[in-house]
Write an enzyme that holds these catalytic residues in place. Structure first.
Site, PDB file in Angstrom:
ATOM      1  N   CYS A  95     -35.687 -29.551  15.282  1.00 52.28           N
ATOM      2  CA  CYS A  95     -35.189 -28.202  14.993  1.00 52.28           C
ATOM      3  C   CYS A  95     -35.508 -27.740  13.572  1.00 52.28           C
ATOM      4  O   CYS A  95     -35.426 -26.550  13.276  1.00 52.28           O
ATOM      5  CB  CYS A  95     -33.682 -28.148  15.209  1.00 52.28           C
ATOM      6  SG  CYS A  95     -33.205 -28.705  16.841  1.00 52.28           S
ATOM      7  N   HIS A 122     -30.540 -22.257  11.841  1.00 50.73           N
ATOM      8  CA  HIS A 122     -30.967 -22.744  13.151  1.00 50.73           C
ATOM      9  C   HIS A 122     -29.837 -22.483  14.146  1.00 50.73           C
ATOM     10  O   HIS A 122     -28.672 -22.714  13.863  1.00 50.73           O
ATOM     11  CB  HIS A 122     -31.275 -24.241  13.058  1.00 50.73           C
ATOM     12  CG  HIS A 122     -31.439 -24.897  14.390  1.00 50.73           C
ATOM     13  ND1 HIS A 122     -32.258 -24.380  15.366  1.00 50.73           N
ATOM     14  CD2 HIS A 122     -30.875 -26.021  14.919  1.00 50.73           C
ATOM     15  CE1 HIS A 122     -32.202 -25.152  16.430  1.00 50.73           C
ATOM     16  NE2 HIS A 122     -31.367 -26.149  16.191  1.00 50.73           N
ATOM     17  N   ASN A 142     -30.391 -23.047  22.308  1.00 48.62           N
ATOM     18  CA  ASN A 142     -31.075 -23.757  21.221  1.00 48.62           C
ATOM     19  C   ASN A 142     -32.553 -23.887  21.584  1.00 48.62           C
ATOM     20  O   ASN A 142     -32.898 -24.616  22.504  1.00 48.62           O
ATOM     21  CB  ASN A 142     -30.421 -25.131  21.034  1.00 48.62           C
ATOM     22  CG  ASN A 142     -31.071 -25.956  19.940  1.00 48.62           C
ATOM     23  OD1 ASN A 142     -32.127 -25.601  19.412  1.00 48.62           O
ATOM     24  ND2 ASN A 142     -30.445 -27.073  19.605  1.00 48.62           N
TER      25      ASN A 142
HETATM   26  N1  ACO Z   1     -19.362 -28.218  30.969  1.00 50.55           N
HETATM   27  C1  ACO Z   1     -18.102 -28.651  31.097  1.00 50.55           C
HETATM   28  N2  ACO Z   1     -17.628 -29.733  30.459  1.00 50.55           N
HETATM   29  C2  ACO Z   1     -18.466 -30.396  29.668  1.00 50.55           C
HETATM   30  C3  ACO Z   1     -19.809 -30.010  29.467  1.00 50.55           C
HETATM   31  C4  ACO Z   1     -20.242 -28.857  30.174  1.00 50.55           C
HETATM   32  N3  ACO Z   1     -21.500 -28.387  30.058  1.00 50.55           N
HETATM   33  N4  ACO Z   1     -20.385 -30.860  28.622  1.00 50.55           N
HETATM   34  C5  ACO Z   1     -19.463 -31.768  28.269  1.00 50.55           C
HETATM   35  N5  ACO Z   1     -18.302 -31.492  28.899  1.00 50.55           N
HETATM   36  C6  ACO Z   1     -17.031 -32.208  28.814  1.00 50.55           C
HETATM   37  C7  ACO Z   1     -17.205 -33.663  28.432  1.00 50.55           C
HETATM   38  O1  ACO Z   1     -17.471 -34.461  29.549  1.00 50.55           O
HETATM   39  C8  ACO Z   1     -15.846 -33.969  27.832  1.00 50.55           C
HETATM   40  O2  ACO Z   1     -14.932 -34.197  28.878  1.00 50.55           O
HETATM   41  P1  ACO Z   1     -13.781 -35.332  28.737  1.00 50.55           P
HETATM   42  O3  ACO Z   1     -12.948 -34.888  27.563  1.00 50.55           O
HETATM   43  O4  ACO Z   1     -13.089 -35.268  30.050  1.00 50.55           O
HETATM   44  O5  ACO Z   1     -14.518 -36.598  28.468  1.00 50.55           O
HETATM   45  C9  ACO Z   1     -15.449 -32.662  27.148  1.00 50.55           C
HETATM   46  O6  ACO Z   1     -16.253 -31.634  27.755  1.00 50.55           O
HETATM   47  C10 ACO Z   1     -15.681 -32.655  25.660  1.00 50.55           C
HETATM   48  O7  ACO Z   1     -17.008 -33.160  25.412  1.00 50.55           O
HETATM   49  P2  ACO Z   1     -17.606 -33.186  23.949  1.00 50.55           P
HETATM   50  O8  ACO Z   1     -18.997 -33.731  24.006  1.00 50.55           O
HETATM   51  O9  ACO Z   1     -16.646 -33.865  23.025  1.00 50.55           O
HETATM   52  O10 ACO Z   1     -17.642 -31.622  23.637  1.00 50.55           O
HETATM   53  P3  ACO Z   1     -17.949 -30.880  22.281  1.00 50.55           P
HETATM   54  O11 ACO Z   1     -16.830 -29.957  21.988  1.00 50.55           O
HETATM   55  O12 ACO Z   1     -18.355 -31.828  21.207  1.00 50.55           O
HETATM   56  O13 ACO Z   1     -19.205 -29.968  22.653  1.00 50.55           O
HETATM   57  C11 ACO Z   1     -21.622 -29.978  22.363  1.00 50.55           C
HETATM   58  C12 ACO Z   1     -20.406 -30.583  23.093  1.00 50.55           C
HETATM   59  C13 ACO Z   1     -21.687 -28.515  22.710  1.00 50.55           C
HETATM   60  C14 ACO Z   1     -22.876 -30.704  22.800  1.00 50.55           C
HETATM   61  C15 ACO Z   1     -21.430 -30.130  20.827  1.00 50.55           C
HETATM   62  O14 ACO Z   1     -21.018 -31.421  20.527  1.00 50.55           O
HETATM   63  C16 ACO Z   1     -22.684 -29.812  20.030  1.00 50.55           C
HETATM   64  O15 ACO Z   1     -23.117 -28.689  19.960  1.00 50.55           O
HETATM   65  N6  ACO Z   1     -23.251 -30.812  19.346  1.00 50.55           N
HETATM   66  C17 ACO Z   1     -24.409 -30.620  18.448  1.00 50.55           C
HETATM   67  C18 ACO Z   1     -25.685 -30.234  19.172  1.00 50.55           C
HETATM   68  C19 ACO Z   1     -26.809 -30.094  18.176  1.00 50.55           C
HETATM   69  O16 ACO Z   1     -26.707 -29.362  17.216  1.00 50.55           O
HETATM   70  N7  ACO Z   1     -27.871 -30.847  18.317  1.00 50.55           N
HETATM   71  C20 ACO Z   1     -28.913 -30.897  17.310  1.00 50.55           C
HETATM   72  C21 ACO Z   1     -30.073 -30.109  17.627  1.00 50.55           C
HETATM   73  S1  ACO Z   1     -30.877 -30.534  19.137  1.00 50.55           S
HETATM   74  C22 ACO Z   1     -32.466 -31.077  18.757  1.00 50.55           C
HETATM   75  O17 ACO Z   1     -32.753 -31.448  17.707  1.00 50.55           O
HETATM   76  C23 ACO Z   1     -33.482 -31.127  19.873  1.00 50.55           C
END
Ligand code: ACO
Length: 331
Positions: free
Chosen positions: A117, A258, A288
């Site tokens: 990214c 980003h 993203n």
């Molecule tokens: N729909 C419904 N529920 C979901 C989904 C979904 N799409 N995805 C995860 N959940 C659930 C999980 O299973 C979990 O359930 P549980 O509590 O029963 O176990 C719950 O939601 C919480 O999951 P988390 O992973 O803790 O959710 P979080 O609030 O952290 O959000 C996310 C997840 C959106 C991925 C976030 O962590 C994020 O944006 N992280 C950074 C992403 C990023 O910036 N990446 C870098 C760039 S990518 C690259 O370089 C190619």
């Protein structure tokens, strides 16, 4: 702080995204998710996705042609093409070479750059070095991603996040030493790479190697951990860049970060104490798009009249491997 009488700047921009749109409601039919979860946790409402048989090179070329037209440049005047991508059509030829062929930039060197990214900001800083040594050069930078092809559509924690698209800019010498790229930071933190991986497709495993689980041919991420590192790192980059140039967040006119997650952007904005009207966000439309996200955001900010003459912008990025970067620029 860097001092040079020659500054490089973005002369023009172009973008192209696939016409096929995948909304959160449509995603509900593919995996166990909901529009409300995706909207609340990420800010994303829809993303553009390549159709079967459609290639990201076609969008990289279209975006490049628009940027060249807007700069009123012939493709033959381009000296270098840098394509930031994690998802080229092929490992060989590079996407940069396909762009060269597609636009007819017969006098350019071309290569791909892999910095996830942060790739667009890495490319911008490389172009800046070339322009300082060769002020007459014109450099085409493209950020282009086909992330839909590297997503495990059964993994709801990643498949809702990403989209496809391309953004291109032409970089050249600024007409004034007061305008253009002021400073940049590039960085990486190798101790965290295992939180976000795409193992299949490299040379460690032969294609269809049985030792590699099928899901490792797609992006895998420990989202929560990545989230925390992303916010802290981008805050540090932003403050370092501003401070070493004798500036504060109050001097900033627009933050164009980003677009990975609206909550990451909001946390960053709160930590930096920047009002929301000074932060550009379009993640709701595209998700993203990794290396394409900042050039697409800059293009749309310009189309909306937000990149006014003389304003100070800061772009910060963070992504897999982990890479990070920041670019401070006067328009
Ligand atoms: N729909 C419904 N529920 C979901 C989904 C979904 N799409 N995805 C995860 N959940 C659930 C999980 O299973 C979990 O359930 P549980 O509590 O029963 O176990 C719950 O939601 C919480 O999951 P988390 O992973 O803790 O959710 P979080 O609030 O952290 O959000 C996310 C997840 C959106 C991925 C976030 O962590 C994020 O944006 N992280 C950074 C992403 C990023 O910036 N990446 C870098 C760039 S990518 C690259 O370089 C190619």
């Amino acid at each position: 702080m860097r001092s040079s009488s020659i500054k490089s700047t973005i002369l023009s921009m172009g973008i192209s995204v696939p016409s096929k749109v995948l909304t959160n409601i449509e995603l509900e039919k593919i995996v166990n998710t909901s529009d409300s979860w995706i909207t609340e946790r990420t800010g994303i409402k829809k993303r553009h996705i390549l159709k079967d048989g459609e290639l990201i090179s076609s969008h990289a070329i279209k975006a490049s042609k628009e940027a060249l037209e807007r700069a009123k440049l012939s493709p033959k005047e381009i000296n270098l093409i840098i394509c930031a991508t994690l998802t080229p059509d092929y490992l060989m030829p590079s996407l940069g070479i396909l762009i060269q062929e597609g636009v007819g930039a017969i006098n350019a060197g071309a290569f791909d750059l892999s910095a996830t990214c942060s790739g667009f900001l890495y490319a911008l800083s490389i172009a800046d070095q070339f322009i300082k040594n060769n002020p007459n050069w014109k450099i085409l930078i493209v950020g282009a991603e086909a992330l839909s092809r590297k997503i495990n559509w059964e993994d709801r924690s990643t498949c809702v996040l990403f989209g496809d698209g391309a953004g291109a800019v032409v970089v050249g010498k600024s007409s004034s030493p007061d305008k253009g790229i002021i400073d940049f930071i590039l960085g990486s933190s190798s101790d965290n790479w295992s939180l976000l991986t795409l193992k299949g497709g490299g040379s460690c495993f032969a294609p269809f190697d049985k030792r590699l689980p099928p899901e490792d041919y797609f992006i895998k991420m420990q989202g929560r951990e990545v989230f925390k590192v992303a916010v802290k790192t981008m805050e540090r980059v932003a403050l370092n860049l501003l401070e070493r140039n004798g500036l504060t967040t109050q001097d900033l006119d627009l933050l164009v970060p980003h677009q990975a997650n609206l909550r990451i952007i909001d946390f960053l904005r709160e930590r930096l104490k920047i009002p929301s009207e000074k932060v550009y966000v379009n993640i709701q439309k595209y998700g993203n798009t990794s290396a394409a996200s900042i050039p697409i955001a800059l293009y749309e900010a310009q189309e909306e009249g937000k990149l006014k003459d003389g304003i100070l912008t800061l772009s910060v990025a963070f992504g897999g491997s982990f890479t990070f970067g920041g670019v401070l620029m006067r328009w």
